[in-house]
Design an enzyme around this catalytic site. Structure first.
Site, mmCIF file in Angstrom:
data_model
loop_
_atom_site.group_PDB
_atom_site.id
_atom_site.type_symbol
_atom_site.label_atom_id
_atom_site.label_comp_id
_atom_site.label_asym_id
_atom_site.label_seq_id
_atom_site.Cartn_x
_atom_site.Cartn_y
_atom_site.Cartn_z
ATOM 1 C CD GLU A 36 54.213 60.150 8.794
ATOM 2 O OE1 GLU A 36 54.809 59.084 8.974
ATOM 3 O OE2 GLU A 36 53.439 60.332 7.827
ATOM 4 C CG MET A 201 52.792 51.012 5.481
ATOM 5 S SD MET A 201 51.381 51.009 6.609
ATOM 6 C CE MET A 201 50.080 50.415 5.557
ATOM 7 C CG ASP A 225 57.424 50.331 14.618
ATOM 8 O OD1 ASP A 225 57.669 49.321 13.959
ATOM 9 O OD2 ASP A 225 56.886 51.336 14.123
HETATM 10 N N1 ADE Z 1 55.432 52.845 9.919
HETATM 11 C C1 ADE Z 1 55.880 52.891 11.177
HETATM 12 N N2 ADE Z 1 56.114 51.658 11.645
HETATM 13 C C2 ADE Z 1 55.802 50.792 10.655
HETATM 14 C C3 ADE Z 1 55.813 49.393 10.534
HETATM 15 N N3 ADE Z 1 56.210 48.615 11.540
HETATM 16 N N4 ADE Z 1 55.417 48.854 9.366
HETATM 17 C C4 ADE Z 1 55.015 49.629 8.344
HETATM 18 N N5 ADE Z 1 54.967 50.974 8.405
HETATM 19 C C5 ADE Z 1 55.360 51.549 9.548
#
Ligand code: ADE
Length: 257
Positions: A36, A201, A225
């Site tokens: 990142e 997170m 995702d």
């Molecule tokens: N960062 C990228 N994808 C994530 C996910 N599915 N859950 C938590 N943090 C993420």
């Protein structure tokens, strides 16, 4: 009379100072992971790196702005420590978080951008014999929300539109917790409880620290995702490109500041 007005103005300034703690220093740019930060580091002129608490703070310029670039680490704890260090050691004037997230909104597709209007800590609460009960106390209002700086949000959103186009740029709530979410049923919880567009997170941890110090902040995330049962594979395929996409938006934003 003139002297009295001067004294009055000095007094007003002195009393007003502690109301705003936003520093006069560089812009703090914080990420969780190396992928990142990498595009930002490649494009920046770094003059000095200071290591504090095992974390490297890269001081320099990027797109004509004074910046401190830091990969703070994954999860709320390291994110909060990174934000506090940016504020206390570098006197940052604002904080931008950039990185990837899971798309939670029905409309947010992989590679779309979500810019925070506000953040919520989705894993704060009580566990009793009936299970987990979320508690809004971790936010700043009765809905558990921490508002992002409206000007930075607009600037980040406009920059996102420039980079990815209007159909792929969103503004809304980002939900933060110390879990990688790969569950359709939990996505539904995040939608119903928070009306969230993305989950990640770190964002709310940075948000709460910055908000407490009165330092303007915004979180920019590109969806790697959909936080569903396929999330681990999708993340593996799209994570690096999504990370670069978010970093590109930050650079576009810095250019226009
Ligand atoms: N960062 C990228 N994808 C994530 C996910 N599915 N859950 C938590 N943090 C993420």
């Amino acid at each position: 009379m003139k002297n009295r007005i001067t004294v009055l103005l000095i007094l007003i300034t002195l009393f007003a100072l502690p109301l705003s703690a936003a520093g006069n220093g560089p812009i703090g740019i914080i990420t969780a992971m190396s992928n990142e930060l990498s595009l930002l580091l490649e494009n920046a002129d770094i003059e000095e790196t200071r290591t504090i608490g095992g974390v490297d703070y890269n001081i320099g310029t990027l797109e004509g702005q004074d910046v401190v670039l830091v990969k703070a680490g994954i999860g709320k704890i390291m994110a909060a420590a990174g934000a506090a260090t940016l504020i206390n050691e570098f006197d940052v004037s604002s904080i931008i978080f950039t990185g990837i997230a899971g798309g939670v909104g029905d409309e947010t597709e992989v590679m779309d951008i979500v810019v925070s209007t506000d953040l919520a800590v989705h894993d704060y609460g009580n566990i009793n014999n009936d299970g987990f009960a979320w508690d809004a106390v971790a936010g700043t209002d009765e809905n558990g929300r921490i508002p992002a700086d409206p000007e930075l949000t607009e600037l980040a959103y406009d920059s996102a539109v420039k980079v990815v186009g209007e159909d792929s740029a969103f503004k809304g709530t980002i939900a933060t917790g110390d879990q990688f979410v790969a569950s359709e049923s939990y996505v539904k919880v995040l939608q119903d409880r928070f009306n969230a567009l993305a989950c990640e997170m770190e964002g709310a941890a940075v948000a709460l620290v910055a908000y407490s110090y009165d330092v303007p902040f915004v979180v920019i995330r590109c969806m790697s995702d959909k936080a569903d049962g396929l999330a681990h594979d999708t993340y593996a395929n799209f994570g690096d490109t999504a990370a670069d996409n978010s970093a590109t938006i930050v650079m576009t934003m810095l250019e226009s500041m």
